[in-house]
Design an enzyme around this catalytic site. Structure first.
Site, mmCIF file in Angstrom:
data_model
loop_
_atom_site.group_PDB
_atom_site.id
_atom_site.type_symbol
_atom_site.label_atom_id
_atom_site.label_comp_id
_atom_site.label_asym_id
_atom_site.label_seq_id
_atom_site.Cartn_x
_atom_site.Cartn_y
_atom_site.Cartn_z
ATOM 1 N N HIS A 175 0.843 -1.200 0.000
ATOM 2 C CA HIS A 175 0.000 0.000 0.000
ATOM 3 C C HIS A 175 0.870 1.238 0.000
ATOM 4 O O HIS A 175 1.939 1.239 0.618
ATOM 5 C CB HIS A 175 -0.930 0.021 1.227
ATOM 6 C CG HIS A 175 -2.068 0.957 1.061
ATOM 7 N ND1 HIS A 175 -1.964 2.293 1.370
ATOM 8 C CD2 HIS A 175 -3.314 0.769 0.581
ATOM 9 C CE1 HIS A 175 -3.122 2.871 1.096
ATOM 10 N NE2 HIS A 175 -3.958 1.975 0.612
ATOM 11 N N ASP A 177 -8.033 -5.154 -0.610
ATOM 12 C CA ASP A 177 -8.502 -6.003 -1.707
ATOM 13 C C ASP A 177 -8.158 -7.482 -1.546
ATOM 14 O O ASP A 177 -8.598 -8.300 -2.343
ATOM 15 C CB ASP A 177 -7.901 -5.493 -3.032
ATOM 16 C CG ASP A 177 -8.449 -4.128 -3.408
ATOM 17 O OD1 ASP A 177 -9.674 -3.963 -3.353
ATOM 18 O OD2 ASP A 177 -7.655 -3.234 -3.732
HETATM 19 C C1 SDX Z 1 -6.025 0.349 -3.258
HETATM 20 O O1 SDX Z 1 -4.191 4.819 -2.001
HETATM 21 C C2 SDX Z 1 -5.208 4.204 -1.496
HETATM 22 O O2 SDX Z 1 -5.692 4.543 -0.440
HETATM 23 C C3 SDX Z 1 -5.756 3.047 -2.313
HETATM 24 C C4 SDX Z 1 -6.810 2.142 -1.647
HETATM 25 C C5 SDX Z 1 -8.138 2.897 -1.422
HETATM 26 O O3 SDX Z 1 -8.890 2.504 -0.541
HETATM 27 O O4 SDX Z 1 -8.421 3.813 -2.200
HETATM 28 O O5 SDX Z 1 -6.340 1.651 -0.409
HETATM 29 C C6 SDX Z 1 -7.196 0.953 -2.560
HETATM 30 O O6 SDX Z 1 -5.705 0.812 -4.338
HETATM 31 C C7 SDX Z 1 -5.253 -0.765 -2.591
HETATM 32 C C8 SDX Z 1 -4.007 -1.245 -3.398
HETATM 33 C C9 SDX Z 1 -4.413 -2.356 -4.372
HETATM 34 N N1 SDX Z 1 -3.297 -2.750 -5.247
HETATM 35 C C10 SDX Z 1 -2.695 -3.932 -5.207
HETATM 36 O O7 SDX Z 1 -2.970 -4.782 -4.364
HETATM 37 C C11 SDX Z 1 -1.686 -4.179 -6.277
HETATM 38 C C12 SDX Z 1 -0.398 -4.773 -5.716
HETATM 39 N N2 SDX Z 1 0.274 -3.761 -4.947
HETATM 40 C C13 SDX Z 1 1.251 -2.931 -5.534
HETATM 41 O O8 SDX Z 1 1.246 -2.722 -6.907
HETATM 42 C C14 SDX Z 1 1.727 -1.759 -4.698
HETATM 43 O O9 SDX Z 1 2.024 -2.247 -3.425
HETATM 44 C C15 SDX Z 1 0.881 -0.494 -4.602
HETATM 45 C C16 SDX Z 1 0.581 0.116 -5.977
HETATM 46 C C17 SDX Z 1 -0.443 -0.766 -3.889
HETATM 47 C C18 SDX Z 1 1.635 0.566 -3.766
HETATM 48 O O10 SDX Z 1 2.820 0.846 -4.371
HETATM 49 P P1 SDX Z 1 3.972 1.788 -3.748
HETATM 50 O O11 SDX Z 1 3.690 2.164 -2.359
HETATM 51 O O12 SDX Z 1 4.235 2.837 -4.754
HETATM 52 O O13 SDX Z 1 5.169 0.837 -3.667
HETATM 53 P P2 SDX Z 1 6.165 0.500 -4.808
HETATM 54 O O14 SDX Z 1 5.433 0.091 -6.029
HETATM 55 O O15 SDX Z 1 7.128 1.651 -4.943
HETATM 56 O O16 SDX Z 1 6.906 -0.747 -4.211
HETATM 57 C C19 SDX Z 1 7.915 -0.694 -3.229
HETATM 58 C C20 SDX Z 1 8.678 -1.963 -3.323
HETATM 59 C C21 SDX Z 1 9.158 -2.256 -4.765
HETATM 60 O O17 SDX Z 1 10.303 -3.075 -4.650
HETATM 61 P P3 SDX Z 1 11.765 -2.363 -4.778
HETATM 62 O O18 SDX Z 1 11.806 -1.658 -6.111
HETATM 63 O O19 SDX Z 1 11.915 -1.468 -3.611
HETATM 64 O O20 SDX Z 1 12.740 -3.543 -4.757
HETATM 65 O O21 SDX Z 1 7.847 -3.086 -2.980
HETATM 66 C C22 SDX Z 1 7.657 -3.931 -4.129
HETATM 67 C C23 SDX Z 1 8.024 -3.067 -5.345
HETATM 68 O O22 SDX Z 1 8.423 -3.877 -6.429
HETATM 69 N N3 SDX Z 1 6.240 -4.293 -4.140
HETATM 70 C C24 SDX Z 1 5.769 -5.519 -4.376
HETATM 71 C C25 SDX Z 1 4.386 -5.424 -4.238
HETATM 72 N N4 SDX Z 1 4.047 -4.154 -3.918
HETATM 73 C C26 SDX Z 1 5.187 -3.471 -3.860
HETATM 74 N N5 SDX Z 1 6.373 -6.645 -4.698
HETATM 75 C C27 SDX Z 1 5.591 -7.734 -4.890
HETATM 76 N N6 SDX Z 1 4.228 -7.724 -4.754
HETATM 77 C C28 SDX Z 1 3.615 -6.576 -4.424
HETATM 78 N N7 SDX Z 1 2.290 -6.538 -4.305
#
Ligand code: SDX
Length: 380
Positions: free
Chosen positions: A258, A315
């Site tokens: 998140h 989710d």
């Molecule tokens: C919602 O903002 C809100 O409030 C949204 C929400 C709402 O109520 O409106 O809460 C609803 O959108 C929930 C999120 C649903 N999405 C997912 O479940 C999709 C999977 N999650 C990710 O894509 C991700 O975690 C996000 C988009 C939710 C958040 O991304 P961030 O905070 O920008 O984090 P990032 O992408 O910069 O990741 C940081 C690190 C990275 O690794 P490094 O480059 O540091 O090595 O964590 C890794 C990412 O690759 N990472 C994951 C991961 N999520 C982040 N690795 C594997 N699986 C994952 N799910």
């Protein structure tokens, strides 16, 4: 920095706290229904008995769709993604109910808000009926907000449909969990569009489009698809976690991570509990729930996930409940939209009433060429 000042929703990402207008999410889920929470978000206070009754009556009164709008559904392919139809229908409301430009803006906005909360529920049920090739079922005065939705979705002329009170409770709780989350991607879209003085229906339609993406509300659909694929392919929880850790695989553990929560999302805790309650009712086990719980266990104890503070988000478990209620996977994000609607509206109103009232207009850090001269076509 903060993109705005807002008094609607408080999120503390370090401690896992979520409050709407000062009320803790657990408290609201346990003691209110969705209509009360919608009222709280939109009007600022929980309704008293008389206000609650009047609001429910108004929602019922506004629940029908204009007859001419019904023909739109028939023009969409059966396989159209429900979110595309929902976004189009939402903006179409401004063509059928153009009251926003009328004389008494305060009263008209109130009416538009109520219409939207009520009609979106009807629209989502009609999208489902069209997908199934079945006749529409109109809303009825005798049902509550969530009962009405289930009846419009699943009533059949062949087999009598009994509304399950546990599903009504689950739906109320799920909609409350989704009702607001401060400046997330879709709410920011709604506020930005609204800042140009675009009408409420158009602004909400933009929010629906933003929500659709799998990194945002579309994740609930993606979680179930991931679990189904893993189940079919006989992948273990550890296999899935290993895949998610491979940067070049393009595979993420959907429903995890998140932008704000760096601990367990408080909504995921409630959804997990609710999921166990709903699935326990039938006495059957769901292999996907078992896999999801195992996956959570493996992921939260894995160093990759620990170091990056990745925990289940809203989710991760909700899709399993929607699925049990009978909602098809490609409609999960519509359910998120139905829940998020009061939040979008509250933010649209807040921006609208802001005395600062400027159009949203972020600037940028320019990274292109500074200045160039056009060369003759033959010399390029
Ligand atoms: C919602 O903002 C809100 O409030 C949204 C929400 C709402 O109520 O409106 O809460 C609803 O959108 C929930 C999120 C649903 N999405 C997912 O479940 C999709 C999977 N999650 C990710 O894509 C991700 O975690 C996000 C988009 C939710 C958040 O991304 P961030 O905070 O920008 O984090 P990032 O992408 O910069 O990741 C940081 C690190 C990275 O690794 P490094 O480059 O540091 O090595 O964590 C890794 C990412 O690759 N990472 C994951 C991961 N999520 C982040 N690795 C594997 N699986 C994952 N799910």
């Amino acid at each position: 920095t903060g993109s705005c000042t807002s008094g609607i929703c408080y999120v503390n990402g370090e401690q896992g706290i979520l409050r709407y207008r000062g009320y803790d999410i657990e408290d609201l889920v346990e003691n209110c229904d969705f209509v009360e929470v919608a009222y709280l978000l939109i009007k600022g206070e929980l309704p008293n008995t008389a206000e609650r009754r009047r609001y429910a009556e108004l929602l019922n009164k506004e629940s029908l769709l204009h007859h001419d709008m019904q023909s739109f559904f028939r023009s969409y392919p059966f396989k159209a993604h429900p979110m595309s139809v929902l976004a189009a229908m939402s903006v179409s409301l401004s063509a059928f109910y153009p009251e926003m430009g009328d004389i008494d803006p305060e009263l008209q906005v109130d009416l538009a808000v109520t219409r939207l909360v009520s009609k979106v529920r009807t629209i989502i049920a009609f999208i489902y009926r069209h997908m199934k090739g079945e006749d529409f079922v109109n809303p009825s005065y005798k049902y509550s907000y969530c009962e009405n939705f289930l009846n419009m979705m699943f009533k059949s002329s062949v087999i009598e449909y009994q509304i399950n009170p546990l599903y009504v409770k689950a739906l109320n709780q799920l909609l409350i969990l989704h009702a607001d989350h401060e400046q997330n991607c879709s709410t920011t879209a709604v506020r930005l569009i609204g800042s140009s003085d675009a009408n409420l229906y158009a602004s909400v339609s933009a929010g629906i489009c933003a929500l659709w993406g799998p990194k945002h509300g579309g994740a609930n659909q993606a979680v179930i698809e991931m679990l189904e694929l893993a189940h079919e392919q006989k992948w273990s929880a550890q296999d899935i976690v290993n895949k998610a850790k491979q940067k070049d695989s393009g595979f993420l553990l959907m429903g995890f991570g998140h932008r704000v929560y760096k601990t367990y999302d408080p909504r995921a805790k409630i959804a997990k509990r609710l999921c166990q309650e709903v699935l326990a009712e039938s006495g059957e086990t769901d292999p996907l729930l078992e896999l999801a719980m195992e996956l959570e266990e493996v992921a939260v104890n894995d160093s990759y996930f620990k170091e990056r503070s990745l925990y289940p988000n809203v989710d991760f478990y909700t899709g399993l409940i929607f699925r049990r209620i009978g909602i098809p996977t490609n409609m999960f994000t519509c359910m998120f939209a139905m829940g998020r609607l009061p939040g979008w509206i509250a933010h649209w109103l807040e921006w609208n009433k802001d005395p600062y009232g400027k159009i949203g207009r972020p600037r940028q850090v320019y990274s292109g060429p500074y200045v160039r001269k056009v060369q003759n076509l033959n010399d390029r």
